[in-house]
Write an enzyme that holds these catalytic residues in place. Structure first.
Site, short mmCIF file in Angstrom:
data_model
loop_
_atom_site.label_atom_id
_atom_site.label_comp_id
_atom_site.label_asym_id
_atom_site.label_seq_id
_atom_site.Cartn_x
_atom_site.Cartn_y
_atom_site.Cartn_z
N CYS A 118 44.73 40.53 42.15
CA CYS A 118 45.20 39.67 41.06
C CYS A 118 46.57 40.17 40.63
O CYS A 118 46.71 41.34 40.22
CB CYS A 118 44.20 39.79 39.90
SG CYS A 118 44.66 38.93 38.40
N CYS A 172 50.25 34.21 42.35
CA CYS A 172 48.90 34.34 41.79
C CYS A 172 47.97 34.08 42.95
O CYS A 172 48.18 33.11 43.70
CB CYS A 172 48.72 33.31 40.67
SG CYS A 172 46.99 33.04 40.20
N1 DGL Z 1 44.41 35.34 40.37
C1 DGL Z 1 45.19 35.85 39.32
C2 DGL Z 1 46.57 36.33 39.74
O1 DGL Z 1 46.77 36.65 40.89
C3 DGL Z 1 45.16 35.36 37.93
C4 DGL Z 1 44.64 34.08 37.50
C5 DGL Z 1 44.29 34.12 36.03
O2 DGL Z 1 43.23 34.68 35.73
O3 DGL Z 1 45.06 33.62 35.20
O4 DGL Z 1 47.46 36.41 38.95
#
Ligand code: DGL
Length: 254
Positions: free
Chosen positions: A73, A181
């Site tokens: 993430c 993301c």
């Molecule tokens: N998948 C996440 C990222 O790479 C974040 C998404 C979220 O929870 O806002 O930033």
């Protein structure tokens, strides 16, 4: 050699896009994947909240005696990687927007950097911008991860959302777009369409290679016959787990 699993977490299903690259590169490893669906999204929370949630995610993974933690993430990496590295004795691998490869292939046009509001305002990203940010336009995308989270990877609702969201960069002469993301990799087709066919970059391959490098350096690679993946969620297991399985096999074309 070390047969213990590798712990991977994200706010939801996004990190599965990275898990796919890690599986491909490290087929003998066991992965424990944890999606914190109950507390998603992370990208509209404060740094303190994201750090606190990330610590809880890691605690869950530690209960499996993991040999390394992958923060799948971008948002949690920006807010928590530094603290987690100082608190844990095992390797912590994070992911960041793939601005460097996008910059290296730039031909004088602009680069749109799509990420959560939390990722884009943090000092980690601002430092990355100082190094590789020439011609880069940050585009905060609140509300976008929710589509992937619901398993919506194409269709009119998503197209309309993207048309409005990407309006400010669409008229620019773009050389590429960074998917900053991990959820957005599952939306690559729709994002490319909305931007008129530009080249897309995500950090998944680079991060998987970094994990392999770190495990090799510390003699932590597994020599098992074959690897595996186990999924866990803090949310509704009945809806999240089948989607996780499905996304592990979903074709992503950057
Ligand atoms: N998948 C996440 C990222 O790479 C974040 C998404 C979220 O929870 O806002 O930033």
């Amino acid at each position: 050699m070390d047969l213990r699993p590798i712990g991977v977490f994200d706010s939801g299903i996004g990190g599965i896009s990275l898990l796919r690259n890690m599986r491909a590169l490290l087929p003998k490893e066991r992965f424990i994947y944890y999606g914190d669906e109950k507390n998603a999204p992370y990208g509209t929370k404060t740094e303190e909240e994201i750090l606190a949630l990330s610590r809880r995610d890691v605690d869950f993974l530690l209960s499996f005696d993991v040999k390394a933690v992958v923060i799948a993430c971008n948002t949690a990496t920006s807010a928590a990687a530094k603290s987690l590295r100082s608190e844990l004795s095992l390797p912590v691998i994070g992911i960041e927007p793939a601005l460097k490869p996008a910059q290296l292939s730039r031909r004088g046009g602009a680069i749109a950097v799509l990420a959560t509001p939390a990722t884009l305002r943090q000092s980690k990203f601002l430092k990355l911008m100082e190094l590789y940010g020439e011609g880069a336009i940050p585009v905060p995308c609140p509300g976008l991860m929710e589509f992937a989270e619901k398993g919506i990877t194409q269709g009119k609702e998503l197209d309309d959302f993207l048309t409005e969201l990407l309006e400010p960069v669409k008229s620019l002469s773009l050389d590429g777009a960074v998917l900053g993301c991990t959820h957005y990799s599952f939306l690559a087709g729709a994002i490319r369409k909305a931007l008129g066919g530009v080249r897309l970059f995500d950090g998944n391959d680079g991060t998987a290679r970094q994990l392999r490098r770190v495990l090799a350096e510390r003699q932590l690679l597994s020599d098992a016959q074959e690897g595996s993946v186990q999924f866990y969620t803090s949310g509704d297991a009945e809806s999240a787990l089948p989607l996780m399985e499905k996304l592990l096999a979903y074709p992503i074309e950057l």
